[in-house]
Scaffold this motif. Sequence first.
Motif, mmCIF file in Angstrom:
data_model
loop_
_atom_site.group_PDB
_atom_site.id
_atom_site.type_symbol
_atom_site.label_atom_id
_atom_site.label_comp_id
_atom_site.label_asym_id
_atom_site.label_seq_id
_atom_site.Cartn_x
_atom_site.Cartn_y
_atom_site.Cartn_z
ATOM 1 N N GLU A 1 0.842 -1.200 0.000
ATOM 2 C CA GLU A 1 0.000 0.000 0.000
ATOM 3 C C GLU A 1 0.875 1.246 0.000
ATOM 4 N N LEU A 2 0.357 2.299 -0.602
ATOM 5 C CA LEU A 2 1.016 3.606 -0.571
ATOM 6 C C LEU A 2 0.073 4.636 0.042
ATOM 7 N N ARG A 3 0.667 5.547 0.790
ATOM 8 C CA ARG A 3 -0.085 6.648 1.402
ATOM 9 C C ARG A 3 0.499 7.952 0.869
ATOM 10 N N LEU A 4 -0.320 8.743 0.180
ATOM 11 C CA LEU A 4 0.128 9.992 -0.421
ATOM 12 C C LEU A 4 -0.527 11.166 0.307
ATOM 13 N N GLY A 5 0.285 12.172 0.610
ATOM 14 C CA GLY A 5 -0.243 13.353 1.289
ATOM 15 C C GLY A 5 0.259 14.627 0.650
ATOM 16 N N MET A 6 -0.577 15.672 0.687
ATOM 17 C CA MET A 6 -0.176 17.004 0.219
ATOM 18 C C MET A 6 -0.625 18.037 1.241
ATOM 19 N N LEU B 1 -6.645 15.683 -2.882
ATOM 20 C CA LEU B 1 -5.401 16.004 -2.180
ATOM 21 C C LEU B 1 -5.207 17.496 -1.967
ATOM 22 N N LEU B 2 -5.889 18.304 -2.760
ATOM 23 C CA LEU B 2 -5.670 19.752 -2.693
ATOM 24 C C LEU B 2 -7.001 20.498 -2.676
ATOM 25 N N VAL C 1 3.552 20.679 -0.214
ATOM 26 C CA VAL C 1 4.569 19.791 0.322
ATOM 27 C C VAL C 1 3.998 18.373 0.212
ATOM 28 N N GLY C 2 4.682 17.539 -0.545
ATOM 29 C CA GLY C 2 4.161 16.192 -0.799
ATOM 30 C C GLY C 2 4.863 15.149 0.045
ATOM 31 N N TYR C 3 4.091 14.184 0.535
ATOM 32 C CA TYR C 3 4.618 13.087 1.326
ATOM 33 C C TYR C 3 4.250 11.763 0.656
ATOM 34 N N ILE C 4 5.225 10.876 0.547
ATOM 35 C CA ILE C 4 4.972 9.527 0.050
ATOM 36 C C ILE C 4 5.428 8.546 1.115
#
Length: 364
Positions: free
Chosen positions: A230-235, A275-276, A358-361
């Motif tokens: 699984e991947l968790r993406l954040g902005m 996300l935005l 600011v992006g987080y992976i």
Amino acid sequence: MQQTEFVVLLALMVTATTMTAASDEMESKSCNSSFCSNAVPSGMYCVFGAVSKGEMKGDKGEKGMSGKVGPKGFQGERGVRGLTGPVGPPGILRLDDCSNTKKGILKYNDNVNEIEYCNGIKWLTLLPLAQLGSSSLLPASSCKQIALMYKSSFSNGPYWIKPSASDASYQTFCYGNEGWSLILKIDGNQQSFTYNSLLWSNKKTFQPNNLDLDDKETKLASYWTLPFTELRLGMKVDGTTRWIIFSYTASSLYSLIADGQYRGTSIGKSKWRSLLPRSSLQRNCNKEGFNVRSYHSHYGPIVSRARLGFLANEQNQCESPDSFVGFGTSCTQWSAGNSAGNYACCTPDNGPANIKAVGYIMAR
């Protein structure tokens, strides 16, 4: 013989002859006579309308009713005792409370990761254990393992992990009780992680000490060592971070991106836009995945691209998309200068946009 004795003997003979005649007469009585209506004498049978003693046996009568159950018999002798069975497993000693009967007993408290002993009144700490992931000499295999072990006592922060025996131990940022491991942080205002950056194709860390969910960019060894499903993406925009999670199995993020090959995903346009705030995209093309890009037949690969993201176009083709949401992005035709976030021009559905986030992976 005298005359008197002769007379007596003659009288007895006459009497015997009379009794024999009477007996023969009785045996010849008809079965329909009153004689057979009464009980037939023992040893006599009615045959063909006459009584005849011992000449023929009649049909077998019906079975009579069962008699009463007889009295219970005597109890038999006691049998020989069997062999002794094997010893069973030990019983469970309940350690919910500490009492004088449990004085001196040790137990492990997994809620606080400590060994405790009973002093007869209460449980006291004997020895705090070194936490898994607390040093390079005691690394965990992943943040997920750490979160599962410490449960409610887990807290976000830097931990040491070693995903496989061939890897060296390194620090990562572990996030959430689900056990997410940080891989990348990208500042959309910076050019460190644009689409053509070498950071996507090499196995070198970048500012690996920035182990927090702040705005400082980082690339950790988890980029090429951490397998995931699984991947968790954040902005983060204006201090608020929005997240999406999707399933994808790989040996590492490096294995999906470094070779430049396109690999599709099916997250969906609306989820990418979530996300935005105020995100905007064109209506067509709608292409998403890893190394998502296009190639214009006249201009070549000079339009929107993303190492992980979503592209859209105003025309019903994907040769020249002018909008994106993603990470490791570029839009060289319009010099957007946005390496993580949302960019849109040429009649997008929510107006022109250039939102740098600011992006987080993360992965697990």
